[in-house]
Scaffold this active site. Structure first.
Site: not given
Ligand code: DQA
Length: 146
Positions: A11-12, A19, A24, A75, A78, A99, A101, A108
């Protein structure tokens, strides 16, 4: 035939570039996809690059990958911190799972420090920006070969 690698985004991440760019960065998910596809070609791998805001869609893609793919790079956004269902889906896969990020989640908020997905992941990359995807792909290339 080239080995198929699923690169899944949660998501997102469709809003990457717009964003919170101070966290990011300014590059978009299309940039990430282009970088991964170029590297995959160089490594003789095939990529299926996907993004969804829906947990069930990510799970369905993991189920698809377990039948067809040689590795998953994910990735989970959240869902990393909340989804036992995504962990369960990844636990059905017998190939390498990495995984990624973009941000350093450990620097964070405390709620980002725990990852359900890390209970399955063979490796975790955090805080390398979008380059983390390519680093994960290089590791996959080493493991699954041509
Ligand atoms: C994320 C880190 C997560 O905590 C966050 O909710 C994201 C992006 C990252 O790529 O740094 O949506 O996965």
């Amino acid at each position: 035939m080239a080995q198929l690698i699923y690169v899944l985004n949660g998501p997102n991440l469709n809003l990457l570039g717009k964003r919170q760019p101070h966290i990011y960065g300014h590059e978009t998910l299309a940039d990430v996809e282009a970088n991964c596809k170029a590297l995959a070609t160089e490594c003789g791998l095939e990529i299926r690059f996907l993004q969804s805001n829906a947990e069930h869609q990510l799970i369905d893609w993991i189920h698809e990958a377990r039948e067809t793919a040689a590795a998953i790079i994910i990735n989970p956004g959240a869902y990393t911190h909340t989804s036992v269902a995504i962990l369960d889906a990844l636990n059905t896969c017998e190939f390498p799972v990495f995984e990624v990020h973009i941000s350093n989640v450990h620097k964070r908020e405390a709620f980002r420090h725990h990852s359900y997905v890390s209970l399955r992941a063979d490796g975790v990359i955090a805080g390398f920006g979008i380059q983390g995807y390519e680093l994960a792909l290089r590791r996959v290339s080493t493991l699954v070969g041509k």
